[in-house]
Write an enzyme that holds these catalytic residues in place. Structure first.
Site, PDB file in Angstrom:
ATOM      1  N   ASP A 138     -25.863  66.176 -58.361  1.00  0.00           N
ATOM      2  CA  ASP A 138     -27.196  65.576 -58.237  1.00  0.00           C
ATOM      3  C   ASP A 138     -27.777  66.105 -56.917  1.00  0.00           C
ATOM      4  O   ASP A 138     -27.073  66.781 -56.152  1.00  0.00           O
ATOM      5  CB  ASP A 138     -27.062  64.041 -58.189  1.00  0.00           C
ATOM      6  N   SER A 139     -29.029  65.772 -56.648  1.00  0.00           N
ATOM      7  CA  SER A 139     -29.629  66.203 -55.387  1.00  0.00           C
ATOM      8  C   SER A 139     -29.045  65.446 -54.196  1.00  0.00           C
ATOM      9  O   SER A 139     -29.278  65.839 -53.051  1.00  0.00           O
ATOM     10  CB  SER A 139     -31.138  65.953 -55.435  1.00  0.00           C
ATOM     11  N   TYR A 156     -35.161  66.791 -55.588  1.00  0.00           N
ATOM     12  CA  TYR A 156     -35.478  67.735 -56.669  1.00  0.00           C
ATOM     13  C   TYR A 156     -36.814  67.369 -57.330  1.00  0.00           C
ATOM     14  O   TYR A 156     -37.538  68.236 -57.789  1.00  0.00           O
ATOM     15  CB  TYR A 156     -34.399  67.675 -57.762  1.00  0.00           C
ATOM     16  N   GLY A 157     -37.073  66.076 -57.395  1.00  0.00           N
ATOM     17  CA  GLY A 157     -38.180  65.574 -58.214  1.00  0.00           C
ATOM     18  C   GLY A 157     -39.551  66.036 -57.785  1.00  0.00           C
ATOM     19  O   GLY A 157     -40.521  65.882 -58.510  1.00  0.00           O
ATOM     20  N   CYS A 165     -28.336  63.729 -63.024  1.00  0.00           N
ATOM     21  CA  CYS A 165     -29.698  63.743 -62.487  1.00  0.00           C
ATOM     22  C   CYS A 165     -30.668  63.989 -63.642  1.00  0.00           C
ATOM     23  O   CYS A 165     -30.531  64.989 -64.363  1.00  0.00           O
ATOM     24  CB  CYS A 165     -29.784  64.875 -61.463  1.00  0.00           C
ATOM     25  N   ASN A 166     -31.595  63.089 -63.823  1.00  0.00           N
ATOM     26  CA  ASN A 166     -32.600  63.239 -64.897  1.00  0.00           C
ATOM     27  C   ASN A 166     -33.468  64.467 -64.665  1.00  0.00           C
ATOM     28  O   ASN A 166     -33.805  65.198 -65.596  1.00  0.00           O
ATOM     29  CB  ASN A 166     -33.508  62.010 -64.936  1.00  0.00           C
ATOM     30  N   THR A 167     -33.831  64.685 -63.403  1.00  0.00           N
ATOM     31  CA  THR A 167     -34.739  65.781 -63.061  1.00  0.00           C
ATOM     32  C   THR A 167     -34.084  67.132 -63.353  1.00  0.00           C
ATOM     33  O   THR A 167     -34.698  68.020 -63.953  1.00  0.00           O
ATOM     34  CB  THR A 167     -35.103  65.681 -61.559  1.00  0.00           C
ATOM     35  N   CYS A 218     -34.136  57.738 -63.046  1.00  0.00           N
ATOM     36  CA  CYS A 218     -33.609  58.561 -61.946  1.00  0.00           C
ATOM     37  C   CYS A 218     -32.318  57.895 -61.512  1.00  0.00           C
ATOM     38  O   CYS A 218     -32.279  56.661 -61.363  1.00  0.00           O
ATOM     39  CB  CYS A 218     -34.611  58.599 -60.797  1.00  0.00           C
ATOM     40  N   THR A 219     -31.266  58.696 -61.320  1.00  0.00           N
ATOM     41  CA  THR A 219     -29.956  58.101 -61.042  1.00  0.00           C
ATOM     42  C   THR A 219     -29.876  57.470 -59.646  1.00  0.00           C
ATOM     43  O   THR A 219     -28.925  56.752 -59.352  1.00  0.00           O
ATOM     44  CB  THR A 219     -28.842  59.153 -61.212  1.00  0.00           C
ATOM     45  N   HIS A 220     -30.857  57.735 -58.802  1.00  0.00           N
ATOM     46  CA  HIS A 220     -30.900  57.048 -57.500  1.00  0.00           C
ATOM     47  C   HIS A 220     -31.329  55.573 -57.653  1.00  0.00           C
ATOM     48  O   HIS A 220     -30.970  54.737 -56.826  1.00  0.00           O
ATOM     49  CB  HIS A 220     -31.917  57.717 -56.569  1.00  0.00           C
TER      50      HIS A 220
HETATM   51  N1  DGL Z   1     -31.357  61.556 -58.956  1.00  0.00           N
HETATM   52  C1  DGL Z   1     -32.296  62.458 -59.510  1.00  0.00           C
HETATM   53  C2  DGL Z   1     -32.730  62.035 -60.901  1.00  0.00           C
HETATM   54  O1  DGL Z   1     -31.998  61.400 -61.600  1.00  0.00           O
HETATM   55  C3  DGL Z   1     -33.524  62.859 -58.765  1.00  0.00           C
HETATM   56  C4  DGL Z   1     -33.581  62.798 -57.328  1.00  0.00           C
HETATM   57  C5  DGL Z   1     -34.491  63.790 -56.694  1.00  0.00           C
HETATM   58  O2  DGL Z   1     -35.717  63.732 -56.850  1.00  0.00           O
HETATM   59  O3  DGL Z   1     -33.918  64.610 -56.007  1.00  0.00           O
HETATM   60  O4  DGL Z   1     -33.804  62.375 -61.332  1.00  0.00           O
END
Ligand code: DGL
Length: 261
Positions: free
Chosen positions: A7-8, A39-40, A71-73, A184-186
């Site tokens: 993930d990021s 990443y987003g 990570c969804n992104t 988003c996994t965060h």
């Molecule tokens: N955790 C990431 C997700 O699930 C995105 C975080 C990011 O923007 O870096 O989308």
């Protein structure tokens, strides 16, 4: 089974936390790509390049047999490409749990919190179009710009984070949203704050457990014996908040180190 997860930053560790509950006897190599976070707010090409570099690194350095894009992104930008380029690898991605939310909502009003890149991506648009046949639901989509940085800084509970979430969530609450998708996994790391704003009766949907189950199933199909302890090795390309890692991951024997990818 050697499993790569990335993930990021800290977000994918919410998926690792689900994995460590049910996945036994393997080795898990986690990359937190904090040098390139978030990443987003990056272009699809930039995200795809990072995903490819990280996958190559995990294959060369750790000989992984399965990859979890936690990570969804990154999933939106790169899963098709990674599956094509690494055909012998089990590749599991992360997608916003819009389907379970649609099935669960009583008010037919669902909130989706995600990064701008995920909401703009073709994958999300396709998912929503496909699901529009199941049931007529109004989706309140919100790109949460800046939330990943707050979480990376360990500010899951700070007044600023509360205020950001309140600005995004109050319009949903006023429109009778009863189910919120964490795309988003965060974001599971601010679930308590979300509940404080929306109320405890709100259903919050995240996908960590579903991903862990999928990993267990697909790895067992390839001969993995799900017994014994799971080793976890975390590397981060930029800075990372060690206290947050220890809050999220239960395994106390994790190794944490910096790496260049
Ligand atoms: N955790 C990431 C997700 O699930 C995105 C975080 C990011 O923007 O870096 O989308």
């Amino acid at each position: 089974m050697k499993v790569g997860v990335f993930d990021s930053g800290l977000g994918g560790l919410t998926v690792v936390s689900s994995i460590e509950n049910i996945f036994k006897g393997g080795e898990l190599f986690y990359v937190a790509d904090t040098e390139y976070s978030p990443y987003g707010e990056k272009s699809a090409t930039e995200i795809l390049n990072r995903c490819e570099n990280i996958t190559n690194y995990l294959i060369k350095t750790h000989q992984i047999e399965a990859l979890v894009i936690a990570c969804n992104t990154a999933t939106s930008a790169a899963i098709t490409h990674l599956r094509t380029h690494f055909p012998s690898l089990i590749v599991i991605g992360t997608e916003p749990g819009v389907k379970p939310a649609i099935l669960k909502t009583q008010t037919s009003n669902v909130g989706v919190l995600a990064t701008p890149a995920t909401l703009k991506g073709d994958k999300y648009q396709l998912l929503v179009n496909e699901l529009s046949n199941i049931k007529k639901v109004t989706l309140y989509e919100q790109a949460c710009i800046g939330l990943v940085e707050q979480i990376e800084n360990g500010e899951t509970n700070s007044p600023k984070t509360f205020q950001m979430l309140e600005n995004w969530l109050l319009p949903m609450k006023n429109n009778n949203v009863d189910t919120i998708v964490l795309g988003c996994t965060h974001y599971p790391l601010v679930e308590d704050t979300i509940k404080k704003i929306m109320g405890n009766e709100t259903t919050i949907i995240s996908t960590g457990d579903a991903i862990a189950n999928r990993l267990k199933l697909l790895s067992q199909e390839k001969g993995h014996i799900n017994e014994g302890s799971l080793k976890i090795d975390i590397c981060h390309t930029g800075n990372i908040n060690h206290q947050m890692i220890k809050k999220i991951v239960k395994n106390k024997n994790i190794k944490i180190r910096k790496c260049t990818i």
